[in-house]
Design a protein around this motif. Structure first.
Motif, mmCIF file in Angstrom:
data_model
loop_
_atom_site.group_PDB
_atom_site.id
_atom_site.type_symbol
_atom_site.label_atom_id
_atom_site.label_comp_id
_atom_site.label_asym_id
_atom_site.label_seq_id
_atom_site.Cartn_x
_atom_site.Cartn_y
_atom_site.Cartn_z
ATOM 1 N N HIS A 21 -4.599 -0.363 1.274
ATOM 2 C CA HIS A 21 -5.746 -1.553 0.928
ATOM 3 C C HIS A 21 -5.686 -1.583 -0.570
ATOM 4 C CE1 HIS A 21 -10.200 -1.126 -0.341
ATOM 5 N NE2 HIS A 21 -9.948 -2.074 0.485
ATOM 6 N N ALA A 22 -5.435 -0.590 -1.382
ATOM 7 C CA ALA A 22 -5.409 -0.742 -2.743
ATOM 8 C C ALA A 22 -4.275 -1.656 -3.329
ATOM 9 C CB ALA A 22 -5.129 0.592 -3.597
ATOM 10 N N ALA A 23 -2.969 -1.566 -2.526
ATOM 11 C CA ALA A 23 -1.992 -2.423 -3.111
ATOM 12 C C ALA A 23 -2.287 -3.980 -2.696
ATOM 13 C CB ALA A 23 -0.690 -2.251 -2.420
ATOM 14 N N ALA A 24 -2.897 -4.255 -1.789
ATOM 15 C CA ALA A 24 -3.135 -5.602 -1.244
ATOM 16 C C ALA A 24 -4.425 -6.105 -1.929
ATOM 17 C CB ALA A 24 -3.659 -5.614 0.446
ATOM 18 N N ARG A 25 -5.243 -5.404 -2.227
ATOM 19 C CA ARG A 25 -6.429 -5.865 -3.124
ATOM 20 C C ARG A 25 -6.137 -6.209 -4.408
ATOM 21 N NH1 ARG A 25 -12.047 -2.982 -2.751
ATOM 22 N NH2 ARG A 25 -12.442 -4.700 -4.274
ATOM 23 N N LEU A 26 -4.967 -5.516 -4.906
ATOM 24 C CA LEU A 26 -4.475 -5.737 -6.312
ATOM 25 C C LEU A 26 -3.549 -7.176 -6.170
ATOM 26 C CD1 LEU A 26 -4.057 -2.356 -7.854
ATOM 27 C CD2 LEU A 26 -5.648 -4.214 -8.478
ATOM 28 N N GLY A 27 -3.637 -7.751 -5.131
ATOM 29 C CA GLY A 27 -2.624 -9.109 -4.901
ATOM 30 C C GLY A 27 -1.227 -8.958 -4.318
ATOM 31 N N CYS A 28 -0.963 -7.910 -3.989
ATOM 32 C CA CYS A 28 0.394 -7.549 -3.426
ATOM 33 C C CYS A 28 0.514 -7.950 -2.093
ATOM 34 C CB CYS A 28 1.008 -6.271 -3.579
ATOM 35 S SG CYS A 28 1.407 -5.787 -5.631
ATOM 36 N N ARG A 29 1.627 -8.654 -1.581
ATOM 37 C CA ARG A 29 1.946 -8.968 0.056
ATOM 38 C C ARG A 29 2.245 -7.534 0.486
ATOM 39 N NH1 ARG A 29 5.934 -11.643 3.130
ATOM 40 N NH2 ARG A 29 4.718 -11.934 5.224
ATOM 41 N N THR A 30 1.504 -6.891 1.249
ATOM 42 C CA THR A 30 1.643 -5.496 1.612
ATOM 43 C C THR A 30 1.822 -5.589 3.164
ATOM 44 O OG1 THR A 30 0.324 -4.983 -0.054
ATOM 45 C CG2 THR A 30 0.542 -3.190 1.273
ATOM 46 N N LEU A 31 2.760 -4.448 3.417
ATOM 47 C CA LEU A 31 2.926 -4.202 4.862
ATOM 48 C C LEU A 31 2.464 -2.674 5.252
ATOM 49 C CD1 LEU A 31 4.138 -4.972 7.746
ATOM 50 C CD2 LEU A 31 6.322 -4.072 6.808
ATOM 51 N N THR A 109 -11.528 -2.803 8.956
ATOM 52 C CA THR A 109 -11.474 -2.949 7.752
ATOM 53 C C THR A 109 -10.290 -3.597 7.332
ATOM 54 O OG1 THR A 109 -13.186 -1.253 7.491
ATOM 55 C CG2 THR A 109 -12.180 -2.271 5.502
ATOM 56 N N LEU A 110 -9.273 -2.848 7.509
ATOM 57 C CA LEU A 110 -7.797 -3.249 7.079
ATOM 58 C C LEU A 110 -7.463 -4.504 7.726
ATOM 59 C CD1 LEU A 110 -5.844 0.156 6.806
ATOM 60 C CD2 LEU A 110 -7.173 -1.062 4.949
ATOM 61 N N GLU A 111 -7.748 -4.677 9.011
ATOM 62 C CA GLU A 111 -7.212 -5.950 9.502
ATOM 63 C C GLU A 111 -7.890 -7.318 8.971
ATOM 64 O OE1 GLU A 111 -6.712 -4.590 14.300
ATOM 65 O OE2 GLU A 111 -8.533 -5.401 13.448
ATOM 66 N N ARG A 112 -9.087 -6.686 8.200
ATOM 67 C CA ARG A 112 -9.532 -8.320 7.468
ATOM 68 C C ARG A 112 -9.184 -8.313 5.854
ATOM 69 N NH1 ARG A 112 -14.708 -6.517 10.280
ATOM 70 N NH2 ARG A 112 -15.037 -5.136 8.024
ATOM 71 N N VAL A 113 -8.298 -7.142 5.552
ATOM 72 C CA VAL A 113 -8.052 -7.559 4.078
ATOM 73 C C VAL A 113 -6.969 -8.547 3.752
ATOM 74 C CG1 VAL A 113 -7.016 -6.118 2.113
ATOM 75 C CG2 VAL A 113 -8.572 -4.959 3.592
ATOM 76 N N PRO A 114 -7.227 -9.617 3.022
ATOM 77 C CA PRO A 114 -6.128 -10.619 2.849
ATOM 78 C C PRO A 114 -4.763 -9.792 2.412
ATOM 79 C CG PRO A 114 -8.049 -11.282 1.877
ATOM 80 C CD PRO A 114 -8.159 -9.790 2.286
ATOM 81 N N ASN A 115 -3.670 -10.494 2.336
ATOM 82 C CA ASN A 115 -2.501 -9.857 1.924
ATOM 83 C C ASN A 115 -1.717 -8.729 2.926
ATOM 84 O OD1 ASN A 115 -2.235 -11.679 -0.466
ATOM 85 N ND2 ASN A 115 -3.680 -10.218 -1.543
#
Ligand SMILES: Cc1cc2nc3c(=O)[nH]c(=O)nc-3n(C[C@H](O)[C@H](O)[C@H](O)COP(=O)(O)OP(=O)(O)OC[C@H]3O[C@@H](n4cnc5c(N)ncnc54)[C@H](O)[C@@H]3O)c2cc1C
Length: 456
Positions: A21-31, A109-115
């Motif tokens: 969640h943190a990495a994606a919200r900071l703009g990283c393409r995350t898996l 929640t995580l399914e809706r996080v962009p990136n």
């Protein structure tokens, strides 16, 4: 086949979910890769969040934008402030959660996080960057390969996990789930020293077979309480616990008058017969027979350990905690055990309220590989391989809150590493998270580490 990301998180427990969640919200393409997407943020043991020092961690996670506090508020079946008669430094929130709802809300929640992409897969191999790729390569059980400059390992109790009940032993990351056997080999080959740790969980009981009239009631707080920081001026309200219809009639209690949204917990005590049954069967206890090799947490002893270590104590309190609104499973707080199944049935049935109790799941111990202390720096990155981060139980800690706090910081720092920004490190004097990570990086941890206010 190869797919490239900025950050790959292996494992979707409490550490992995916060990290992704943190990495994606900071703009990283995350898996986020995990063995079972239905077990995301699963509470392996007690369905409760918070308590002394752990509650402090949750509020810090929330203040830093993490998810644990908010999801706890939305899934809490009961919430209380502990140590109300003591000073504010040791007062702490503790919520009893609906286990399934917590996991479901985290997934939604995580399914809706962009990136952020979620994938179900067992990671079998991890290879360091080479001149060609400049990326770590993570290979799954199907041979699919994912590449990223930063990888966060949050494998919990799954590395070469082995569950033990009495004389029975089986490979497991948790009961009913496969262990991760191959990854430990790669970590060892990369030079990481591995240690063997152990933890345990109590049996789960069928609520309909408990005589609640012979228990003491432990109600939740009448005052609305929450872990999250909500801002009424921005239109935010504390979410009420999600309600799924009237509580099942399996929870009637003489002291409860009608419907209320919070579910109570109940207390019972061990009996002389309970103690005698354990003493007679100590030779069959894996903890004493030498079957268990891993080191367990001293402050969270199994019931057999308590009976031996505190031999003069005539009784121990056990708390019966519902696992949710829509299940009749009841967790027995204080009764961690790996005694044989027949002993677990007999000892619990020696308690008056549990004379006819049925065990839905038996207690067991679990042994697993963790990485020895001294391998990570204050930004959760390993000394040996820059770009590789560890968070959660793999670092020798125990507890959902400790895992989530590390996951959050690893996610932030993995994103900063990829983006070329300086690391975010909280000091001991700034946050309990700072104390936790400082201890993990500067002290030798000989047993599963949990947070206490006294560590600050
Ligand atoms: C039986 C038992 C009893 C426990 N008792 C207590 C207790 O009394 N008190 C306490 O505080 N804590 C207890 N815990 C520990 C608590 O569950 C953990 O501290 C916490 O869940 C750790 O969070 P984590 O994110 O590090 O790992 P976990 O929650 O274990 O999550 C690990 C995740 O990684 C995934 N994973 C693992 N390997 C791979 C792989 N190779 N590829 C893909 N995905 C992978 C798993 O599927 C899982 O989703 C207990 C745990 C167990 C299993």
């Amino acid at each position: 086949m190869q797919t490239r990301y900025d950050v790959i998180v292996v494992g979707a427990g409490h550490a992995g979910c916060e990290a992704a969640h943190a990495a994606a919200r900071l703009g990283c393409r995350t898996l986020l890769l995990t063995i079972d997407l239905d077990k995301l943020a699963h509470m392996s043991c007690n369905p409760s969040i918070g308590g002394p020092a752990k509650g402090h961690l949750v509020r810090e996670i929330d203040a830093l934008g993490g998810l644990m506090g908010r999801i706890t508020d939305r899934s809490a079946i009961q919430i209380r402030l502990l140590n109300e008669s003591k000073g504010p430094a040791v007062q702490s929130l503790r919520a009893q959660c609906d286990k399934r709802l917590y996991a479901r809300l985290m997934k939604e929640t995580l399914e809706r996080v962009p990136n952020l992409d979620l994938r179900q897969a067992m990671v079998e191999r991890i290879a360091p960057p080479n001149a060609d790729t400049q990326c770590f390569t993570v290979t799954t059980h199907t041979g699919w390969r994912y590449l990223a400059p930063a990888v966060i390992l949050t494998t919990g109790t799954f590395l070469r996990g082995r569950a033990i009940t009495g004389e029975a032993m089986w490979g497991a990351g948790r009961a009913g789930e496969a262990p991760a056997m191959a990854l430990s080999e790669d970590l060892a080959a990369l030079g990481f020293p591995l240690v063997r740790l152990k933890t345990g969980t109590p049996p789960r009981l069928a609520a309909a077979t408990i005589d609640f009239s012979l228990t003491e009631l432990q109600p939740g707080s009448d005052t609305p309480l929450s872990f999250g920081h909500y801002y009424p001026e921005l239109g935010e309200t504390i979410p009420p616990p999600e309600y799924h219809g009237p509580p099942a009639p399996i929870y009637p209690h003489p002291q409860l008058d009608g419907w209320r949204p919070q579910l109570p917990c109940y207390q019972v005590h061990t009996t002389p017969e309970f103690h005698a049954i354990i003493r007679e069967n100590l030779h069959r206890a894996p903890l004493f027979s030498g079957i268990i090799e891993g080191v367990g947490p001293r402050y969270c002893p199994s019931i057999e350990d308590k009976i031996v270590r505190f031999a003069d104590k005539e009784r121990h309190g056990l708390f019966l905690e519902p696992e949710g609104w829509t299940t009749s499973e009841v967790y027995v707080q204080g009764c961690n055990t790996s005694l044989p199944e027949d002993v677990q049935w007999a000892m619990l049935r020696s308690i008056p309220a549990l004379r006819n109790v049925e065990l839905m799941r038996i207690g067991y111990a679990i042994e697993y590989d963790a990485v020895a202390t001294g391998e990570i720096t204050a930004d959760m990155q390993t000394h040996r391989l820059r770009g590789l981060f560890f968070a959660g139980q793999i670092n020798g800690t125990t507890g959902y809150e400790e895992a989530a706090a590390q996951g959050l910081m690893a996610g932030i720092n993995a994103a900063h590493y990829v983006q070329g920004k300086p690391p975010v490190v909280l000091g001991r004097a700034e946050a309990y998270i700072g104390v936790l990570i400082d201890d993990l990086t500067t002290k030798e941890i000989r047993e599963p580490y949990r947070m206490f206010t006294s560590r600050a």
